[in-house]
Enzyme design. Structure first.
Site: not given
Length: 335
Positions: A56, A206, A212, A208-209
């Protein structure tokens, strides 16, 4: 906060985990100070499981986690690390390496960046097609014996691979995408993990949103947000998926919660062995996610969600075709 045990041999962790990846890259600009403050707020709220990866932002995320934990007693947290993804100096991905020799090297660097003597759960990020899973897990087992790893995990692998790995050394948990609109795990992987006593840490709860309640057709237009390249965030797929998000918003309104809270609560309600990972990058988003722990979904609520979100309801695949080809978890079980 409620505690959940990751499988029959894994650690006891908070019922929600914090995924830290977005604090360093992938979802557009991130604020280091806010990321650290969010980790502190998560710990204060009772979250003990922090998830990161050595690739990351090429180690940046591990160093951010180290900074956030510098005044925290090591035994108060569980750190989960993914390894094996190779990257180039421009940030490009260049394959997977899960050879035992490479694994020891990756582990040594992670221990240094994290400033710790051990990692609670260590897992290959993807299945290396060139290395039998037995060799990878065998190498990790040696690191467990040496005290550098407490538990071995897996990520995005299918039932056949899970069984082969577990036969070499007990697997604590499988990290895999699971949400209202991504339920592939239910085909056979979840059953396999339950049979073997393996926990689930669910990411992408979610989508990736996408579900959401905060994503729109204008979101992600500034900065480098990889979601703009994701099939589910493009064209007609996006329109269809945002329509699903509106259905969730309507159901959430009846429940008295936000769409994100209901989506997280739904994943948590699928089994006591499942720990949702929330990828909150800010304290505001974290506060909202924590509200999911207070959402009690009744049979009526669950029935409404099941009707609105049947399996395979999402439009578009969760990754690009090239990435999907590397997902062992997408392969049907043969056993």
């Amino acid at each position: 906060m409620e505690q959940r045990k990751l499988g029959s041999t894994g650690p006891t962790v908070s019922s929600l985990g914090l995924g830290c990846m977005g604090m360093s890259e992938v979802y557009g600009p991130a604020d280091r100070g806010e990321g650290i403050a969010t980790i502190h707020a998560a710990l204060d709220a009772g979250i003990t499981l922090l998830d990161t990866g050595d690739f990351y932002a090429m180690g940046h995320n591990e160093m951010l986690v180290r900074e956030a934990l510098k005044d925290v007693a090591r035994e108060k947290v569980q750190i989960s690390v993914k390894f094996g993804a190779l990257r180039g100096p421009a940030g490009e991905f260049a394959g997977i390496d899960s050879r035992p020799a490479a694994t020891r090297n990756f582990l040594a660097y992670s221990l240094q960046r994290l400033g710790t003597d051990y990692i609670d759960i260590y897992r290959p990020a993807r299945l290396d097609p060139n290395v039998p899973i037995e060799e990878t897990v065998g190498g990790l087992a040696e690191m467990v014996k040496a005290g550098y790893i407490r538990h071995i995990g897996l990520s995005e692998v299918g039932s056949d691979t899970i069984r082969r790995a577990h036969a070499v050394h007990p697997i604590a948990d499988l990290q895999i995408e699971y949400s209202l609109i991504e339920r592939g795990i239910e085909r056979d992987i979840l059953k396999t993990c339950r049979e073997l006593g393996i926990g689930i840490t669910a990411y992408g709860v979610l989508a990736r949103g996408l579900i959401s309640g905060h994503w729109s057709k204008d979101s992600g237009k500034t900065g480098k947000d990889y979601r703009l390249m994701s099939p589910r965030f493009q064209g007609a797929n996006l329109d269809a998926n945002l329509a699903l998000a509106e259905q969730l918003r309507a159901i959430a309104g009846e429940i008295g919660a936000t769409p994100a809270q209901v989506a997280i609560a739904w994943v948590a309600a699928q089994g006591k062995e499942i720990v949702p990972l929330v990828g909150a990058r800010t304290r505001n988003r974290l506060t909202e996610a924590l509200g999911a722990t207070k959402v009690a979904l009744t049979p009526v609520h669950l029935a409404a969600l099941a009707k609105a979100f049947p399996p395979d309801v999402a439009s578009g695949t969760r990754y690009t075709a090239e990435q999907m080809a590397h997902l062992d978890s997408e392969k049907p079980a043969t056993a």
